[in-house]
Scaffold this active site. Structure first.
Site, PDB file in Angstrom:
ATOM      1  N   LYS A 190       5.424  23.574 -12.270  1.00  0.00           N
ATOM      2  CA  LYS A 190       4.599  22.386 -12.014  1.00  0.00           C
ATOM      3  C   LYS A 190       4.334  22.213 -10.519  1.00  0.00           C
ATOM      4  CE  LYS A 190       3.787  17.634 -13.335  1.00  0.00           C
ATOM      5  NZ  LYS A 190       4.225  16.488 -14.140  1.00  0.00           N
TER       6      LYS A 190
ATOM      7  N   HIS B  84      -2.020  17.993 -25.070  1.00  0.00           N
ATOM      8  CA  HIS B  84      -2.003  16.560 -24.785  1.00  0.00           C
ATOM      9  C   HIS B  84      -3.207  15.779 -25.289  1.00  0.00           C
ATOM     10  CE1 HIS B  84       1.532  17.431 -22.490  1.00  0.00           C
ATOM     11  NE2 HIS B  84       1.642  16.197 -22.063  1.00  0.00           N
TER      12      HIS B  84
ATOM     13  N   HIS C  49      -2.059  12.881 -27.420  1.00  0.00           N
ATOM     14  CA  HIS C  49      -2.252  11.460 -27.117  1.00  0.00           C
ATOM     15  C   HIS C  49      -2.879  10.734 -28.307  1.00  0.00           C
ATOM     16  CE1 HIS C  49      -2.069  11.796 -22.450  1.00  0.00           C
ATOM     17  NE2 HIS C  49      -0.906  11.531 -22.964  1.00  0.00           N
TER      18      HIS C  49
ATOM     19  N   GLU D 131       7.599  19.018 -23.896  1.00  0.00           N
ATOM     20  CA  GLU D 131       6.968  19.352 -22.608  1.00  0.00           C
ATOM     21  C   GLU D 131       7.367  20.771 -22.167  1.00  0.00           C
ATOM     22  OE1 GLU D 131       4.602  17.731 -21.405  1.00  0.00           O
ATOM     23  OE2 GLU D 131       4.826  15.609 -21.878  1.00  0.00           O
TER      24      GLU D 131
ATOM     25  N   LYS E  87       2.080  11.682 -10.799  1.00  0.00           N
ATOM     26  CA  LYS E  87       1.202  10.875 -11.666  1.00  0.00           C
ATOM     27  C   LYS E  87       1.960   9.617 -12.029  1.00  0.00           C
ATOM     28  CE  LYS E  87      -1.938  13.929 -14.138  1.00  0.00           C
ATOM     29  NZ  LYS E  87      -2.355  14.371 -15.485  1.00  0.00           N
TER      30      LYS E  87
ATOM     31  N   HIS F 285       5.920  10.206 -27.023  1.00  0.00           N
ATOM     32  CA  HIS F 285       5.054  11.120 -26.286  1.00  0.00           C
ATOM     33  C   HIS F 285       5.391  12.606 -26.556  1.00  0.00           C
ATOM     34  CE1 HIS F 285       2.434  12.413 -23.029  1.00  0.00           C
ATOM     35  NE2 HIS F 285       3.397  13.241 -22.688  1.00  0.00           N
TER      36      HIS F 285
ATOM     37  N   GLU G 297      -5.987  16.998 -10.102  1.00  0.00           N
ATOM     38  CA  GLU G 297      -6.443  17.470 -11.416  1.00  0.00           C
ATOM     39  C   GLU G 297      -7.951  17.665 -11.528  1.00  0.00           C
ATOM     40  OE1 GLU G 297      -4.142  15.837 -14.720  1.00  0.00           O
ATOM     41  OE2 GLU G 297      -5.908  16.091 -15.978  1.00  0.00           O
TER      42      GLU G 297
ATOM     43  N   ASN H 158      -2.368  19.865 -19.414  1.00  0.00           N
ATOM     44  CA  ASN H 158      -2.724  19.021 -20.552  1.00  0.00           C
ATOM     45  C   ASN H 158      -2.719  19.774 -21.874  1.00  0.00           C
ATOM     46  OD1 ASN H 158      -3.195  16.549 -19.154  1.00  0.00           O
ATOM     47  ND2 ASN H 158      -5.001  17.523 -18.263  1.00  0.00           N
TER      48      ASN H 158
ATOM     49  N   ARG I 183       0.821  -1.228   0.000  1.00  0.00           N
ATOM     50  CA  ARG I 183       0.000   0.000   0.000  1.00  0.00           C
ATOM     51  C   ARG I 183       0.850   1.272   0.000  1.00  0.00           C
ATOM     52  NH1 ARG I 183      -2.775  -2.997   3.975  1.00  0.00           N
ATOM     53  NH2 ARG I 183      -4.510  -4.129   3.031  1.00  0.00           N
TER      54      ARG I 183
ATOM     55  N   ARG J  53      -4.650  21.984 -12.467  1.00  0.00           N
ATOM     56  CA  ARG J  53      -3.716  21.009 -13.057  1.00  0.00           C
ATOM     57  C   ARG J  53      -4.115  20.609 -14.473  1.00  0.00           C
ATOM     58  NH1 ARG J  53      -0.605  15.960  -9.999  1.00  0.00           N
ATOM     59  NH2 ARG J  53       0.762  15.489 -11.750  1.00  0.00           N
TER      60      ARG J  53
HETATM   61  N1  LIG Z   1       3.791  11.103 -15.042  1.00  0.00           N
HETATM   62  C1  LIG Z   1       3.705  12.192 -15.757  1.00  0.00           C
HETATM   63  O1  LIG Z   1       3.323  13.263 -15.272  1.00  0.00           O
HETATM   64  C2  LIG Z   1       4.105  12.151 -17.208  1.00  0.00           C
HETATM   65  C3  LIG Z   1       4.259  13.343 -17.926  1.00  0.00           C
HETATM   66  C4  LIG Z   1       4.708  13.267 -19.242  1.00  0.00           C
HETATM   67  C5  LIG Z   1       4.981  12.030 -19.823  1.00  0.00           C
HETATM   68  N2  LIG Z   1       4.804  10.895 -19.099  1.00  0.00           N
HETATM   69  C6  LIG Z   1       5.125   9.585 -19.689  1.00  0.00           C
HETATM   70  O2  LIG Z   1       6.517   9.538 -19.930  1.00  0.00           O
HETATM   71  C7  LIG Z   1       6.762   8.607 -20.975  1.00  0.00           C
HETATM   72  C8  LIG Z   1       7.753   9.209 -21.949  1.00  0.00           C
HETATM   73  O3  LIG Z   1       8.946   9.481 -21.262  1.00  0.00           O
HETATM   74  P1  LIG Z   1      10.354   9.526 -22.017  1.00  0.00           P
HETATM   75  O4  LIG Z   1      10.240  10.365 -23.214  1.00  0.00           O
HETATM   76  O5  LIG Z   1      11.381   9.826 -20.999  1.00  0.00           O
HETATM   77  O6  LIG Z   1      10.471   8.041 -22.584  1.00  0.00           O
HETATM   78  P2  LIG Z   1      11.354   6.770 -22.201  1.00  0.00           P
HETATM   79  O7  LIG Z   1      11.349   6.521 -20.756  1.00  0.00           O
HETATM   80  O8  LIG Z   1      10.899   5.688 -23.094  1.00  0.00           O
HETATM   81  O9  LIG Z   1      12.830   7.233 -22.613  1.00  0.00           O
HETATM   82  C9  LIG Z   1      13.110   7.521 -23.965  1.00  0.00           C
HETATM   83  C10 LIG Z   1      14.345   6.734 -24.458  1.00  0.00           C
HETATM   84  O10 LIG Z   1      15.522   7.315 -23.902  1.00  0.00           O
HETATM   85  C11 LIG Z   1      16.343   6.301 -23.332  1.00  0.00           C
HETATM   86  N3  LIG Z   1      17.133   6.952 -22.281  1.00  0.00           N
HETATM   87  C12 LIG Z   1      16.738   7.291 -21.033  1.00  0.00           C
HETATM   88  N4  LIG Z   1      17.708   8.008 -20.436  1.00  0.00           N
HETATM   89  C13 LIG Z   1      18.738   8.108 -21.299  1.00  0.00           C
HETATM   90  C14 LIG Z   1      19.997   8.744 -21.262  1.00  0.00           C
HETATM   91  N5  LIG Z   1      20.392   9.485 -20.218  1.00  0.00           N
HETATM   92  N6  LIG Z   1      20.805   8.643 -22.351  1.00  0.00           N
HETATM   93  C15 LIG Z   1      20.413   7.940 -23.444  1.00  0.00           C
HETATM   94  N7  LIG Z   1      19.208   7.338 -23.551  1.00  0.00           N
HETATM   95  C16 LIG Z   1      18.379   7.420 -22.484  1.00  0.00           C
HETATM   96  C17 LIG Z   1      15.356   5.261 -22.871  1.00  0.00           C
HETATM   97  O11 LIG Z   1      15.972   4.004 -22.709  1.00  0.00           O
HETATM   98  C18 LIG Z   1      14.359   5.272 -24.023  1.00  0.00           C
HETATM   99  O12 LIG Z   1      14.838   4.509 -25.092  1.00  0.00           O
HETATM  100  C19 LIG Z   1       5.430   8.271 -21.591  1.00  0.00           C
HETATM  101  O13 LIG Z   1       5.030   6.993 -21.163  1.00  0.00           O
HETATM  102  C20 LIG Z   1       4.497   9.322 -21.033  1.00  0.00           C
HETATM  103  O14 LIG Z   1       3.172   8.882 -20.925  1.00  0.00           O
HETATM  104  C21 LIG Z   1       4.385  10.937 -17.814  1.00  0.00           C
END
Ligand SMILES: NC(=O)c1ccc[n+]([C@@H]2O[C@H](COP(=O)([O-])OP(=O)(O)OC[C@H]3O[C@@H](n4cnc5c(N)ncnc54)[C@H](O)[C@@H]3O)[C@@H](O)[C@H]2O)c1
Length: 354
Positions: free
Chosen positions: A217, A238, A242, A178, A136, A252, A227, A235, A114, A231
Site C-alpha cells: 500500500k 470494493h 460497498h 482486505e 484516507k 466492510h 487516487e 478498490n 486545519r 491507487r
Molecule cells: N481509510 C481506509 O483506507 C479504509 C480502508 C478499509 C476500510 N475502511 C473503513 O474501516 C471500517 C471498518 O473497520 P473495522 O473492520 O476495523 O471496523 P470497526 O472499527 O468497527 O471494528 C470492528 C469491531 O472490532 C472491535 N475491536 C476493535 N479492536 C478490537 C480488539 N483488539 N479486540 C476486540 N475487539 C476489537 C470494535 O470495537 C468493533 O466492534 C469501515 O468504516 C471502512 O469503511 C477504511
C-alpha cells in the site's frame, strides 16, 4: 519492530510494526503538549491498562462501537470536545481502534485547526493491514459510505499485532477480506495466502502478511496519493463490496470478500481476468469466506443491489459501472460494463459461484 516509510507527496508517514512499537514510540509522542485520544467502547473496555500506562491525564473520547457512529454527529461531538479541551496546533490526536475510529479520528485531526498530527494505533486486522495506512479519512452520510472525507496522512502508525489476540474470529475474517484484496494485486501475497491458508490464526504469519500489505500500500500511495491512477487498484472487490455492505448489512471486510467473489467471477466471464489465475483467486476468496462462516446470504436480488454500485464515487458516467479487477499475477485493470450487463453478470455469478 519493523519500520516502513511512506513518502506521500503531501506528507511522510512512519509506520512501525511490532509488539514493542507502542513502548518504543509512545513515550516521546505523548509528552510536551495537550493531546487527545479517540477510541471506541469495546477497545476502551478491553485495554484499560494501555490507556492508564500511556494516556493517564489525557482527554479520552470513547465513541460507542459500530459503523453507524462513523457519522457527522459523532464528528461534531469529537471536534467540540477537542476545542473544549483546548488542543493546540502542536497537539496530537491518537486514534486507538479499528477502521471506524481511524477514519473518523483522521478526519477530526485533518479538520481541527486545519490539521493537527494524527497517530494511528490500529487494533483490528483490517485496520492494521489497510485502513490505518494511506491517509484516507471519512464519515458516512445519508446512507453513503465515506462520502465526506479528506486525504490526510497520519504522522505515525503504530501496529502492534498482539491486539489481534482479543479480536473475534469474524473480525479476523474481515481483515482477511482486505488481505485477499492485496493478494489479488501482489503475487507474493497471493502465494503466501494460497500456500498458508490454514495459518490465519498464527500471529507470526499474520504479522508477515501485515508487513507485506502495508509495504504494497505504501508504494501505491506514494505513486498516487489522491487516487487518480494506480491507487484505484486498491478498490478491487470494493465497488460491489460497498453495494453489498449497504444492501445486506455485512461489515466492510466481509462485504469486500463477497465483492471479490462476484467481481472476479464476472471478470473471468467477461475476459477481463485470465481464467486460471481468476479461479485460483476465487479459491482463496472462498477459503476466506469459510473463516467464521455465516449462513450464505440470499443474493437472488443482487441485480437490484447493483443500483447501489452505480452511485459509486469512482463512476464518471451513470450508465457504466467501473470495477478494478485482477487481470493476471501482479496486473490489474478497470472493467467497465454497461449497468444492465453488470447487474446480469452479478446475478449469474451469485447463482453459479456462491
Ligand atoms: N481509510 C481506509 O483506507 C479504509 C480502508 C478499509 C476500510 N475502511 C473503513 O474501516 C471500517 C471498518 O473497520 P473495522 O473492520 O476495523 O471496523 P470497526 O472499527 O468497527 O471494528 C470492528 C469491531 O472490532 C472491535 N475491536 C476493535 N479492536 C478490537 C480488539 N483488539 N479486540 C476486540 N475487539 C476489537 C470494535 O470495537 C468493533 O466492534 C469501515 O468504516 C471502512 O469503511 C477504511
Amino acid at each position: 519492530m519493523q519500520e516502513i516509510t511512506l513518502n506521500a507527496p503531501s506528507a511522510a508517514a512512519k509506520i512501525f510494526v511490532g509488539d514493542d512499537a507502542l513502548e518504543k514510540r509512545l513515550p516521546a509522542l505523548t509528552t510536551g503538549q495537550k493531546n487527545f485520544v479517540l477510541t471506541d467502547s469495546n477497545v476502551y473496555e478491553l485495554y484499560p491498562d494501555l490507556f492508564k500506562k500511556y494516556f493517564d491525564g489525557t482527554e479520552i473520547f470513547v465513541l460507542p462501537a459500530g459503523e453507524e457512529n462513523k457519522s457527522f454527529p459523532s464528528l461534531y461531538a469529537i471536534l467540540s470536545k477537542m476545542a473544549e479541551t483546548g488542543l493546540l496546533r502542536t497537539s496530537r490526536l491518537f486514534a486507538v481502534g479499528g477502521g471506524v475510529i481511524g477514519d473518523i479520528g483522521g478526519l477530526a485531526a485533518a479538520l481541527y485547526m486545519r490539521g493537527i498530527s494524527c497517530v494511528q494505533i490500529p487494533t483490528t486486522l483490517l485496520a492494521q493491514v489497510d485502513s490505518s495506512v494511506g491517509g484516507k479519512t471519512a464519515v458516512d452520510l445519508g446512507g453513503v459510505k465515506n462520502i465526506v472525507g479528506a486525504f490526510y496522512q497520519p504522522r505515525e502508525v503504530l501496529v502492534a499485532p498482539s491486539f489481534l489476540k482479543t479480536l473475534p474470529a469474524r473480525e479476523i475474517k474481515c481483515g482477511v477480506g482486505e488481505i485477499v484484496k492485496y493478494a489479488a494485486l501482489n503475487g507474493e501475497i497471493f502465494e503466501l495466502l494460497e500456500n498458508n491458508g490454514d495459518k490465519l490464526d498464527d500471529l507470526a504469519f499474520l504479522t508477515d502478511l501485515i508487513v507485506a500489505c502495508i509495504e504494497h500500500k505504501a508504494r501505491v500511495v506514494e505513486a498516487d496519493e489522491k487516487e487518480t491512477g494506480e491507487r484505484r487498484s486498491l478498490n478491487v472487490g470494493h465497488t460491489t463490496g460497498h453495494a453489498v455492505e449497504l444492501a445486506y448489512g455485512f461489515s466492510h471486510g466481509e462485504s469486500v470478500l463477497y465483492g471479490m467473489l462476484l467481481e472476479t467471477a464476472t471478470a473471468i466471464e467477461k475476459g477481463a481476468c485470465e481464467r486460471e489465475y481468476g479461479e485460483r483467486l476465487l479459491s482463496i476468496v472462498k477459503r476466506a469466506l469459510e473463516l467464521a462462516p455465516v449462513s450464505t446470504p440470499d443474493f437472488s436480488e443482487i441485480a437490484d443491489c447493483a443500483k447501489l454500485a452505480k452511485s459509486d464515487k469512482k463512476n464518471t458516467d451513470e450508465n457504466t459501472v467501473k470495477t478494478a479487477v485482477a487481470k493476471r499475477k501482479n496486473e490489474w485493470t478497470i472493467m467497465a460494463l454497461p449497468f444492465e450487463e453488470y447487474a446480469e453478470a452479478l446475478q449469474k455469478a451469485a447463482r453459479e459461484r456462491m
